[in-house]
Write an enzyme that holds these catalytic residues in place. Structure first.
Site, mmCIF file in Angstrom:
data_model
loop_
_atom_site.group_PDB
_atom_site.id
_atom_site.type_symbol
_atom_site.label_atom_id
_atom_site.label_comp_id
_atom_site.label_asym_id
_atom_site.label_seq_id
_atom_site.Cartn_x
_atom_site.Cartn_y
_atom_site.Cartn_z
ATOM 1 N N SER A 1 0.840 -1.191 0.000
ATOM 2 C CA SER A 1 0.000 0.000 0.000
ATOM 3 C C SER A 1 0.875 1.241 0.000
ATOM 4 O O SER A 1 1.973 1.245 0.556
ATOM 5 C CB SER A 1 -0.899 0.012 1.247
ATOM 6 N N TYR B 1 -0.730 -0.613 9.842
ATOM 7 C CA TYR B 1 -0.948 -0.986 8.438
ATOM 8 C C TYR B 1 0.272 -0.624 7.589
ATOM 9 O O TYR B 1 0.735 -1.416 6.762
ATOM 10 C CB TYR B 1 -2.200 -0.261 7.948
ATOM 11 N N LYS C 1 2.628 -3.194 5.552
ATOM 12 C CA LYS C 1 2.681 -3.122 4.097
ATOM 13 C C LYS C 1 4.089 -2.851 3.575
ATOM 14 O O LYS C 1 4.453 -3.346 2.495
ATOM 15 C CB LYS C 1 1.705 -2.051 3.594
#
Length: 306
Positions: free
Chosen positions: A154, A167, A171
């Site tokens: 991401s 997150y 990622k």
């Protein structure tokens, strides 16, 4: 003459395939001739709960369209259940040719308010989950001297975003994992690449829409359907991508970007070495013009999707 399909005869696992991007990849992989293991425990966006319905519905849709698929409901966040996803492919279809590590959850919070559990659970699903499934598949790929991994990263990790330390860390860790797999397994004709998607899904469906600007932003994002992510992801699993490995791609609507990887920008040296004083007076000022700003994904991808 009938056109050859991109994944004819291949067996593919897609994790988190019950909804969103994973669903579209599973549907397209089947349409391109693959037999698909549709993995999804059916939890909520934060990982809570389970339901067999999402995976079963995708399998049913594939079968209605004339394809072949089986459902699997294991979590990727633990090693033994993740290995059972790979075993499902072997039990159902006798082999495995590709893995799409798409499963994910979100537990966003500004960093000083983020709980340890929220950090650990996101790391477990995204990063550890990608490792567990890939590690189980890697032994098969080594023996048959072929295979392909597609991992989902991401721009939250590649560039940055507010409230997503868990997150983003996961990622960006996946990028390192993918590159290491590509390096270690290249001799066995095993490929590993990352895809960074821009697409509307339930994982970003909680973006606030209180102001007109926020509403306009969400409206633009809703136009970026998950089906736009599937073609590149499926292509990377096929034989036409045999020379593509160790790369990071971003997909936004009809745009595909090859993303950069960390390399030196500028250098400084001092024959007698550095001190805190010379770093303050000379070293850091010499580098400062090349410092990265505290950009977010939206700052870098500031134009409307095409």
């Amino acid at each position: 003459m009938a056109q050859t399909k991109a994944l004819d005869g291949k067996v593919i696992i897609v994790t988190g395939a019950g909804r969103g991007i994973g669903r579209e990849i599973a549907l397209l992989a089947a349409a391109e001739g693959a037999k698909v293991v549709v993995n999804d425990p059916g939890g909520a966006a934060d990982g809570s709960g389970t339901s067999a319905a999402p995976a079963e519905e995708v399998v049913e849709e594939i079968r209605k369209r004339g394809g072949t698929a089986v459902a699997n409901f294991e979590t990727v966040a633990e090693a033994i259940p993740a290995s059972k996803i790979v075993q499902t492919a072997i039990d159902a279809f006798g082999k495995l040719d590709g893995v799409v590590n798409n499963a994910g959850i979100l537990r966003d919070a500004i960093f000083h308010r983020m709980s340890v559990d929220a950090f650990e659970q996101v790391i477990k699903v995204h990063l550890m989950g990608s490792f567990y499934v890939s590690h189980a598949a890697a032994r098969l790929f080594r023996e048959q001297e072929s295979g392909a991994f597609v991992h989902f990263t991401s721009t939250s990790g590649l560039i940055g975003n507010f409230g997503q330390a868990n997150y983003a860390a996961a990622k960006l860790g996946i990028v390192g994992l993918s590159k290491s797999i590509a390096l270690d397994m290249n001799r066995f004709n095993v490929r590993s690449n990352c895809v960074s998607p821009f697409a509307w899904s339930r994982l970003i469906g909680t973006i606030p829409t209180e102001t007109e600007a926020e509403k306009a932003r969400v409206a633009r994002m809703q136009q970026m359907g998950p089906e736009k992510i599937a073609p590149l992801s499926v292509f990377l699993l096929g034989d036409d991508a045999k020379d593509v490995t160790g790369q990071i791609f971003a997909v936004r609507m009809n745009e595909i970007f090859l993303m950069g990887q960390s390399r030196p920008l500028r250098s400084i040296h001092r024959a007698e070495g550095w001190t805190c004083e010379t770093l303050a007076n000379h070293g850091i000022p010499a580098l400062k013009s090349s410092f990265y700003k505290l950009d977010r994904s939206a700052d870098i991808f500031s134009w409307d999707a095409i």
